[in-house]
Design a protein around this motif. Structure first.
Motif, short mmCIF file in Angstrom:
data_model
loop_
_atom_site.label_atom_id
_atom_site.label_comp_id
_atom_site.label_asym_id
_atom_site.label_seq_id
_atom_site.Cartn_x
_atom_site.Cartn_y
_atom_site.Cartn_z
N PRO A 1 -27.45 8.04 4.61
CA PRO A 1 -26.05 8.46 4.40
C PRO A 1 -25.48 7.84 3.12
N TYR A 2 -24.92 8.67 2.29
CA TYR A 2 -24.25 8.25 1.07
C TYR A 2 -22.76 8.57 1.20
N MET A 3 -21.94 7.76 0.55
CA MET A 3 -20.49 7.95 0.57
C MET A 3 -20.00 7.96 -0.87
N ALA A 4 -19.35 9.06 -1.27
CA ALA A 4 -18.75 9.16 -2.60
C ALA A 4 -17.29 8.73 -2.48
N VAL A 5 -16.86 7.85 -3.40
CA VAL A 5 -15.52 7.28 -3.35
C VAL A 5 -14.82 7.51 -4.68
N ASP A 6 -13.59 8.02 -4.64
CA ASP A 6 -12.74 8.07 -5.82
C ASP A 6 -12.04 6.72 -5.90
N VAL A 7 -12.45 5.92 -6.85
CA VAL A 7 -12.03 4.52 -6.94
C VAL A 7 -10.64 4.40 -7.56
N ASP A 8 -9.81 3.59 -6.92
CA ASP A 8 -8.53 3.19 -7.48
C ASP A 8 -8.32 1.72 -7.13
N GLY A 9 -7.12 1.21 -7.35
CA GLY A 9 -6.83 -0.20 -7.11
C GLY A 9 -6.93 -0.63 -5.66
N SER A 10 -6.97 0.32 -4.73
CA SER A 10 -7.06 -0.04 -3.32
C SER A 10 -8.51 -0.26 -2.87
N ALA B 1 -26.67 17.58 2.65
CA ALA B 1 -25.88 18.07 3.78
C ALA B 1 -24.84 17.03 4.16
N GLY B 2 -23.63 17.47 4.39
CA GLY B 2 -22.56 16.56 4.74
C GLY B 2 -21.22 17.24 4.61
N MET B 3 -20.23 16.51 4.18
CA MET B 3 -18.89 17.06 4.10
C MET B 3 -18.10 16.40 2.99
N ALA B 4 -17.33 17.21 2.27
CA ALA B 4 -16.41 16.71 1.25
C ALA B 4 -15.01 16.64 1.85
N PHE B 5 -14.21 15.72 1.35
CA PHE B 5 -12.87 15.51 1.89
C PHE B 5 -11.84 15.49 0.77
N GLU B 6 -10.62 15.77 1.15
CA GLU B 6 -9.51 15.62 0.22
C GLU B 6 -9.24 14.13 0.05
N VAL B 7 -9.07 13.70 -1.19
CA VAL B 7 -8.79 12.31 -1.48
C VAL B 7 -7.28 12.14 -1.59
N GLU B 8 -6.76 11.09 -0.95
CA GLU B 8 -5.32 10.83 -0.95
C GLU B 8 -5.02 9.56 -1.73
N GLU B 9 -3.81 9.49 -2.23
CA GLU B 9 -3.36 8.28 -2.92
C GLU B 9 -3.12 7.19 -1.89
N VAL B 10 -3.41 5.96 -2.28
CA VAL B 10 -3.21 4.80 -1.42
C VAL B 10 -2.44 3.78 -2.21
N GLN B 11 -1.51 3.13 -1.56
CA GLN B 11 -0.80 2.04 -2.23
C GLN B 11 -1.79 0.93 -2.50
N SER B 12 -1.85 0.47 -3.75
CA SER B 12 -2.81 -0.55 -4.15
C SER B 12 -2.60 -1.84 -3.37
N LEU B 13 -3.72 -2.51 -3.12
CA LEU B 13 -3.68 -3.82 -2.48
C LEU B 13 -3.29 -4.86 -3.51
N PRO B 14 -2.77 -5.98 -3.10
CA PRO B 14 -2.52 -7.06 -4.07
C PRO B 14 -3.80 -7.41 -4.81
N GLU B 15 -3.67 -7.78 -6.05
CA GLU B 15 -4.82 -8.02 -6.93
C GLU B 15 -5.86 -8.94 -6.32
N GLU B 16 -5.44 -10.01 -5.65
CA GLU B 16 -6.41 -10.97 -5.14
C GLU B 16 -7.21 -10.44 -3.97
N THR B 17 -6.81 -9.34 -3.34
CA THR B 17 -7.55 -8.86 -2.18
C THR B 17 -8.66 -7.89 -2.53
N HIS B 18 -8.69 -7.33 -3.76
CA HIS B 18 -9.76 -6.40 -4.05
C HIS B 18 -10.62 -6.81 -5.24
N GLU B 19 -10.38 -7.95 -5.78
CA GLU B 19 -11.25 -8.47 -6.83
C GLU B 19 -12.32 -9.35 -6.18
#
Length: 140
Positions: free
Chosen positions: A32-41, A103-121
């Motif tokens: 299983p592979y997961m494609a991610v649209d990366v943002d600050g979250s 084989a799998g499924m594509a999804f709509e990507v939604e905006e997410v409020q970014s996490l504080p800087e120290e939580t995703h670095e």
């Protein structure tokens, strides 16, 4: 009855479908592979992000402590031999699919409020060892 629009108060089916496709891949010997649209979250190794997207192997052999909740997918994985903590909001997952056949499924990507800087670095590198004898301190 019109099923084209789900009421806003219904929980998303996306986390259930992501888990189902992951399970289907594992049950059938696929990776299983997961494609991610990366943002600050997203907490991912940024050096592997290309054009704002990263594809992650979420197979059982490639992950440690995999948790697929309704809001977040998190796990540990090795990149270049280095263990990294990964966390991706469910809203940023663009697709889950089998590497071997797509084989799998594509999804709509939604905006997410970014996490504080120290939580995703990534955590900072530990300080270099100092010369001389090791120093232990008793804490009461």
């Amino acid at each position: 009855m019109d099923f084209s629009q789900a009421p806003a108060d219904l929980p998303s089916t996306k986390p259930y479908l992501v888990r189902a496709i992951w399970e289907w891949c594992n049950d059938n010997g696929f990776t299983p592979y997961m494609a991610v649209d990366v943002d600050g979250s997203c907490r991912v190794p940024m050096e592997f992000v290309k054009d704002g997207q990263i594809v992650l192997n979420i197979g059982m052999e490639a992950t440690n402590k995999l948790q697929m909740g309704n809001e977040m997918v998190s796990f540990q994985a090795r990149f270049g031999g280095v263990a990294r903590d990964i966390s991706v909001p469910m809203a940023r997952i663009a697709a889950v699919y089998a590497r071997e056949n797509g084989a799998g499924m594509a999804f709509e990507v939604e905006e997410v409020q970014s996490l504080p800087e120290e939580t995703h670095e990534d955590p900072p590198d530990p300080p270099p060892p100092s010369a001389g004898r090791p120093h232990l301190q008793r804490i009461k």
